[in-house]
Design a protein around this motif. Structure first.
Motif, mmCIF file in Angstrom:
data_model
loop_
_atom_site.group_PDB
_atom_site.id
_atom_site.type_symbol
_atom_site.label_atom_id
_atom_site.label_comp_id
_atom_site.label_asym_id
_atom_site.label_seq_id
_atom_site.Cartn_x
_atom_site.Cartn_y
_atom_site.Cartn_z
ATOM 1 N N ILE A 1 0.843 -1.194 0.000
ATOM 2 C CA ILE A 1 0.000 0.000 0.000
ATOM 3 C C ILE A 1 0.883 1.251 0.000
ATOM 4 N N VAL A 2 0.492 2.203 -0.814
ATOM 5 C CA VAL A 2 1.138 3.513 -0.832
ATOM 6 C C VAL A 2 0.076 4.542 -0.488
ATOM 7 N N ILE A 3 0.302 5.282 0.573
ATOM 8 C CA ILE A 3 -0.645 6.318 0.990
ATOM 9 C C ILE A 3 -0.069 7.674 0.626
ATOM 10 N N GLY A 4 -0.765 8.357 -0.280
ATOM 11 C CA GLY A 4 -0.362 9.697 -0.681
ATOM 12 C C GLY A 4 -1.226 10.732 0.011
ATOM 13 N N THR A 5 -0.597 11.741 0.586
ATOM 14 C CA THR A 5 -1.333 12.774 1.318
ATOM 15 C C THR A 5 -1.053 14.145 0.722
ATOM 16 N N SER A 6 -2.069 14.968 0.668
ATOM 17 C CA SER A 6 -1.944 16.343 0.192
ATOM 18 C C SER A 6 -2.573 17.269 1.220
ATOM 19 N N SER A 7 -1.763 18.150 1.798
ATOM 20 C CA SER A 7 -2.225 19.037 2.873
ATOM 21 C C SER A 7 -2.070 20.481 2.444
ATOM 22 N N SER A 8 -3.112 21.251 2.615
ATOM 23 C CA SER A 8 -3.014 22.667 2.275
ATOM 24 C C SER A 8 -2.070 23.372 3.237
ATOM 25 N N HIS A 9 -1.036 23.996 2.670
ATOM 26 C CA HIS A 9 -0.091 24.728 3.511
ATOM 27 C C HIS A 9 -0.740 25.982 4.098
ATOM 28 N N LYS A 10 -1.951 26.269 3.692
ATOM 29 C CA LYS A 10 -2.663 27.431 4.217
ATOM 30 C C LYS A 10 -2.843 27.330 5.729
ATOM 31 N N ILE A 11 -3.068 26.108 6.239
ATOM 32 C CA ILE A 11 -3.277 25.968 7.683
ATOM 33 C C ILE A 11 -2.413 24.870 8.304
ATOM 34 N N MET A 12 -1.595 24.204 7.495
ATOM 35 C CA MET A 12 -0.814 23.081 8.041
ATOM 36 C C MET A 12 0.664 23.240 7.707
ATOM 37 N N ASP A 13 1.494 23.365 8.744
ATOM 38 C CA ASP A 13 2.926 23.209 8.527
ATOM 39 C C ASP A 13 3.269 21.752 8.839
ATOM 40 N N ALA A 14 4.540 21.388 8.748
ATOM 41 C CA ALA A 14 4.928 19.987 8.940
ATOM 42 C C ALA A 14 4.600 19.494 10.347
ATOM 43 N N THR A 15 4.717 20.363 11.333
ATOM 44 C CA THR A 15 4.432 19.961 12.712
ATOM 45 C C THR A 15 2.943 19.676 12.897
ATOM 46 N N THR A 16 2.082 20.511 12.301
ATOM 47 C CA THR A 16 0.646 20.245 12.327
ATOM 48 C C THR A 16 0.343 18.904 11.669
ATOM 49 N N PHE A 17 0.979 18.652 10.536
ATOM 50 C CA PHE A 17 0.772 17.408 9.792
ATOM 51 C C PHE A 17 1.074 16.193 10.661
ATOM 52 N N ILE A 18 2.231 16.204 11.308
ATOM 53 C CA ILE A 18 2.630 15.064 12.132
ATOM 54 C C ILE A 18 1.692 14.897 13.327
ATOM 55 N N ALA A 19 1.279 16.007 13.944
ATOM 56 C CA ALA A 19 0.348 15.922 15.080
ATOM 57 C C ALA A 19 -0.968 15.281 14.655
ATOM 58 N N PHE A 20 -1.452 15.655 13.462
ATOM 59 C CA PHE A 20 -2.698 15.063 12.970
ATOM 60 C C PHE A 20 -2.525 13.573 12.718
ATOM 61 N N PHE A 21 -1.410 13.184 12.115
ATOM 62 C CA PHE A 21 -1.207 11.768 11.821
ATOM 63 C C PHE A 21 -0.959 10.950 13.085
ATOM 64 N N ARG A 22 -0.358 11.528 14.090
ATOM 65 C CA ARG A 22 -0.230 10.806 15.364
ATOM 66 C C ARG A 22 -1.605 10.538 15.965
ATOM 67 N N THR A 23 -2.481 11.518 15.836
ATOM 68 C CA THR A 23 -3.843 11.346 16.338
ATOM 69 C C THR A 23 -4.593 10.300 15.523
ATOM 70 N N TRP A 24 -4.494 10.401 14.208
ATOM 71 C CA TRP A 24 -5.192 9.455 13.329
ATOM 72 C C TRP A 24 -4.717 8.025 13.580
ATOM 73 N N THR A 25 -3.410 7.808 13.643
ATOM 74 C CA THR A 25 -2.896 6.451 13.848
ATOM 75 C C THR A 25 -3.196 5.931 15.251
ATOM 76 N N ALA A 26 -3.229 6.819 16.236
ATOM 77 C CA ALA A 26 -3.581 6.387 17.591
ATOM 78 C C ALA A 26 -5.006 5.846 17.622
ATOM 79 N N ILE A 27 -5.915 6.527 16.929
ATOM 80 C CA ILE A 27 -7.306 6.070 16.872
ATOM 81 C C ILE A 27 -7.409 4.774 16.077
ATOM 82 N N ALA A 28 -6.695 4.701 14.953
ATOM 83 C CA ALA A 28 -6.754 3.520 14.094
ATOM 84 C C ALA A 28 -6.236 2.264 14.784
#
Length: 454
Positions: A152-179
């Motif tokens: 599996i290859v997961i491609g992600t596209s995040s608007s830099h308008k509200i997400m820097d790299a730190t926001t991105f990682i925080a969101f994915f930590r939350t998503w994977t914790a729930i998963a």
């Protein structure tokens, strides 16, 4: 290599619970307002276990990803919203994020033999600068690509308008914790910190466009290459970079100086001149304010520091460049941030833009942008079937992007990968620079690390 990607489904995913009325507005910070509506993308590669049943496995994975994504969006609810027409806030209307599933007619081992950077775009749901009305654009998208081998290859596209790299990682930590059944480790986004630090404005500072980067782009075509620096090479570079001012350089400081040095050399060999040069480095401000801001603060809470080199002698010394890098980063401290935050944000940012304009005008086409994603946690994105075998940023090798370097971990965690975009003739010189190649190994194939439960 030719690779066909067939989209099998496309849908809009919304938060599992509606956003409360009192949280319907996410105020942008001034740095968000100055940031273009473009998508920064990351691609995660997960190898497969050939002993497991593919159809059952994929159905289960799809269900898990969708359910956990919907729950994660309730905690990071601005990602499901839409930009306001006046560029002042995100309307948290639960319009949703883009979720795409696709089939790929090649195996991960085939792709790994020669991982062409241009092919990474095919794994992504959204690309580049948003087209059409910005107030209708998705702020986040994911594409789950199933390869013929079951990988599996997961491609992600995040608007830099509200997400820097730190926001991105925080969101994915939350998503994977729930998963993975660890909801106690899921974060609740802080939606106030950025706009409190840098309040929004109805008018933009003069030269706000300089926040996007150097307006003096080199002519010609861009060439994008990936180089790997192993642990031994990085240790040597740290020793070579030592000086009285910087007795113990970090890996990133030493590598930044090293790549900068050889980029300067390539540029000077091509032009026959010895102009001054500069590096602009992006840096997370969350731990450079008092009190520190949480990692889950949404927004562009980052600053940019200029390191300059104006010595015109023929030989460039690594230690001189590293000293300039260290000095520029050290200046962005708690005291500095106090002067540019809150009521002083507009004036402080305006002064930075004025200084950036002077540096860009003086250095012209000899400015390099360095971004470090090293040890940020990209290889910790585990949805329950193991850590990714490889992680890559998107292809940014079009002719508008030159003099850009992105650094991140190698799959083993022991080295650093550097994705470098230069003018193609300068890249050709770099690829033949024996001193550079003594430390940098061109990445011609991909070695997947770790064991997957797929």
């Amino acid at each position: 290599m030719e690779m066909r990607v067939e989209v099998t489904s496309r849908e809009t995913m919304k938060p599992s619970s509606p956003t409360p009325h009192g949280l319907k507005t996410f105020n942008l910070c001034l740095l968000d307002q100055m940031t273009r509506m473009y998508y920064a993308s990351v691609v995660f590669f997960y190898p497969s276990d050939p002993t497991r049943d593919l159809p059952v496995k994929i159905d289960h994975i799809s269900c898990t990803l969708k359910k956990s994504l919907a729950e994660a969006l309730t905690r990071f609810y601005p990602l499901s919203g839409r930009l306001s027409k006046n560029n002042l806030y995100i309307d948290c209307n639960d319009a949703g994020v883009l979720y795409v599933e696709a089939r790929v007619d090649c195996s991960l081992s085939e792709f790994a033999k020669k991982p062409e950077i241009r092919l990474l775009d095919k794994f992504l749901p959204l690309h580049g600068v948003s087209t059409g009305p910005e107030e209708e654009a998705f702020l986040f998208g994911i594409q789950v690509n199933v390869l013929s081998c079951g990988g599996i290859v997961i491609g992600t596209s995040s608007s830099h308008k509200i997400m820097d790299a730190t926001t991105f990682i925080a969101f994915f930590r939350t998503w994977t914790a729930i998963a993975t059944g660890r909801p106690d480790q899921a974060m609740q986004a802080d939606c106030m910190a950025a706009s409190t630090l840098f309040p929004s404005s109805h008018t933009m500072p003069n030269n706000a466009g300089l926040w996007h980067g150097n307006p003096f782009t080199k002519p010609g075509k861009s060439s994008l290459r990936r180089f790997v620096f192993d642990s031994a090479a990085l240790s040597r570079l740290k020793l070579d970079a030592r000086s009285e001012f910087v007795p113990n350089p970090t890996r990133i400081e030493a590598l930044t100086g090293f790549i900068w040095k050889h980029a300067i050399r390539a540029s000077r060999m091509l032009s026959g001149m010895q102009p001054p040069s500069a590096v602009v480095q992006s840096m997370n401000l969350r731990h450079r304010v008092e009190p520190p801001l949480p990692e889950q603060s949404i927004g562009n809470i980052a600053w940019r520091a200029f390191a300059t080199y104006e010595n015109t002698r023929p030989e460039v010394e690594l230690r001189d460049l590293v000293e300039s890098v260290r000095k520029s980063l050290a200046e962005i401290n708690v005291d500095h941030v106090k002067k540019i935050r809150g009521d002083g944000a507009f004036e402080g940012i305006s002064k930075w833009l004025e200084e950036a304009g002077r540096i860009y005008t003086k250095m012209r086409q000899e400015c390099y942008t360095f971004v470090s994603w090293y040890r940020m946690g990209f290889y910790d994105v585990d949805f329950g079937w193991g850590r990714p075998g490889w992680v890559s940023v998107q292809n940014f090798g079009d002719d508008a992007f030159k003099n850009v370097v992105i650094m991140m971990d190698t799959p083993s965690g022991n080295g650093i990968e550097a994705l470098i975009a230069l003018e193609e003739q300068e890249m050709s010189i770099l690829e033949q620079d024996q001193e550079f190649l003594a430390s940098a190994k061109p990445q011609l194939s991909m070695v997947l690390q770790g064991r997957s439960k797929l």
